[in-house]
Design an enzyme around this catalytic site. Structure first.
Site, mmCIF file in Angstrom:
data_model
loop_
_atom_site.group_PDB
_atom_site.id
_atom_site.type_symbol
_atom_site.label_atom_id
_atom_site.label_comp_id
_atom_site.label_asym_id
_atom_site.label_seq_id
_atom_site.Cartn_x
_atom_site.Cartn_y
_atom_site.Cartn_z
ATOM 1 N N LEU A 58 -42.198 -0.049 -22.830
ATOM 2 C CA LEU A 58 -41.101 1.491 -22.869
ATOM 3 C C LEU A 58 -41.009 1.716 -24.312
ATOM 4 O O LEU A 58 -40.122 2.464 -24.377
ATOM 5 C CB LEU A 58 -40.163 1.485 -21.798
ATOM 6 C CG LEU A 58 -40.379 1.462 -20.523
ATOM 7 C CD1 LEU A 58 -39.262 1.419 -19.418
ATOM 8 C CD2 LEU A 58 -41.189 2.651 -20.051
ATOM 9 N N ASP A 88 -46.957 3.475 -30.334
ATOM 10 C CA ASP A 88 -45.521 3.454 -29.993
ATOM 11 C C ASP A 88 -44.680 4.103 -30.953
ATOM 12 O O ASP A 88 -43.696 4.882 -30.811
ATOM 13 C CB ASP A 88 -45.100 2.115 -29.922
ATOM 14 C CG ASP A 88 -45.425 1.464 -28.526
ATOM 15 O OD1 ASP A 88 -46.195 2.066 -27.740
ATOM 16 O OD2 ASP A 88 -44.858 0.571 -27.941
#
Ligand code: PMV
Length: 312
Positions: A105, A151
């Site tokens: 995440l 990311d």
């Protein structure tokens, strides 16, 4: 007057999910990622005697001047100060995050971005997003080894992005928002191990792996067209297909498969792992009226937590 309770400056950054294209993105294929506003990392700057980072969730205090070179948060502080031509300030930088770690995440990137944003605010300067993203990329290298850059990009831009390694990221429009459930297997999965295993397998059988990466890249391209035309329901079958290809790459797991199957059986339009795989999180595409029943099914199938998010 500032005191311990009133920060001199603050910064925050969202977590992220990868909608399509993880792993293949390391090999030059496109991927799509989106921020998760519900999960964020926060940094606060307080006056102090020397430059320290207080990582609340890790129960650690880091003295930036003395931290080893491979300490990610200390590296972020040093990079930001170097970029701005400042010496280490006498600040206590307090960091918190609600993003689970090693779960796909983007927690490392979000913590780094939040820290950099707080420092910039503390120094009362701004930087272009592209530069901030590059700095967070330097920190990502410590976490990942050879990250694709997806990311840091999505975490810094905080928009859905189309990402191809080596090209400027393309934030893109989502005319019709869509809903996802993000379910955690509870199994930590450091990205670098999954990425290294895929690399070893690719080196052994490049023809097979290149073909799998090509198919994943085509799915990402088709998904982008659906998103841009507001045809979000059509993303479901593409997620399922992407998941099958990820399983062929060797990065799925029985827990991820179980959660994907449970989500589909409960009415999700599609489901796949998100991020490095092996453990970490999966995502399920749901119509708003099915959210509760799919969430229930995911929890019953062993999800440790389920977060709802809207991609907009
Ligand atoms: O950080 P994670 O777990 O979301 O994984 C990043 C996605 C990968 O494609 C597996 C690796 C990369 O660098 O893009």
């Amino acid at each position: 007057m500032s005191n311990d309770h009133e920060p001199l400056a603050t910064g925050s950054a969202a977590g992220k999910i990868i909608l399509f294209g993880e792993h293949a993105v390391v090999y030059g294929r496109p991927a799509i990622a989106a921020p998760v506003q519900q999960l964020r990392a926060y940094a606060e700057i307080h006056p102090g005697r020397k430059c320290q980072v207080v990582a609340v969730d890790l129960n650690r205090v880091i003295d930036v001047a003395e931290a080893p070179e491979d300490d990610p948060i200390a590296l972020m502080v040093r990079l930001a100060c170097h970029e701005l031509g400042r010496s280490l300030p006498p600040w206590r930088i307090v960091i918190r995050s609600d993003i689970p770690m090693a779960a796909g995440l983007g927690s490392g990137a979000a913590i780094a971005a939040a820290t950099a944003r707080a420092l910039l605010a503390g120094f009362r300067v701004d930087l272009p997003l592209a530069r901030l993203s590059e700095m967070v990329y330097e920190v990502e290298k410590l976490h990942h080894g050879s990250p694709s850059g997806i990311d840091n990009t999505v975490v810094v831009y905080e928009k859905p992005v189309w990402f191809v390694r080596g090209w400027p990221p393309e934030p893109f429009a989502t005319p019709r928002p869509f809903h996802l459930l993000i379910a955690d297997t509870g199994i930590p999965s450091p990205t670098r191990f999954a990425v290294a295993d895929v690399r070893a397998a690719w080196q052994k059988d490049p023809v097979r792996y290149e073909a799998l990466f090509d198919r994943i890249g085509r799915i990402a391209a088709e998904a982008r067209r659906h998103i841009e035309h507001g045809r979000s329901a059509d993303l479901g079958p593409l997620m399922d297909e992407n998941q099958q290809l990820l399983a062929k790459l060797g990065v799925s797991s029985p827990e991820l498969e179980r959660l994907c199957a449970a989500a589909r059986a409960a009415g999700a339009l599609g489901a796949k792992l998100s991020g490095a795989g092996r453990g970490g999180n999966m995502i399920a595409l749901v119509e708003p009226e099915k959210r509760a029943q799919v969430k229930q099914a995911l929890l019953a199938a062993g999800a440790k937590r389920v977060v709802e998010t809207k991609v907009a």
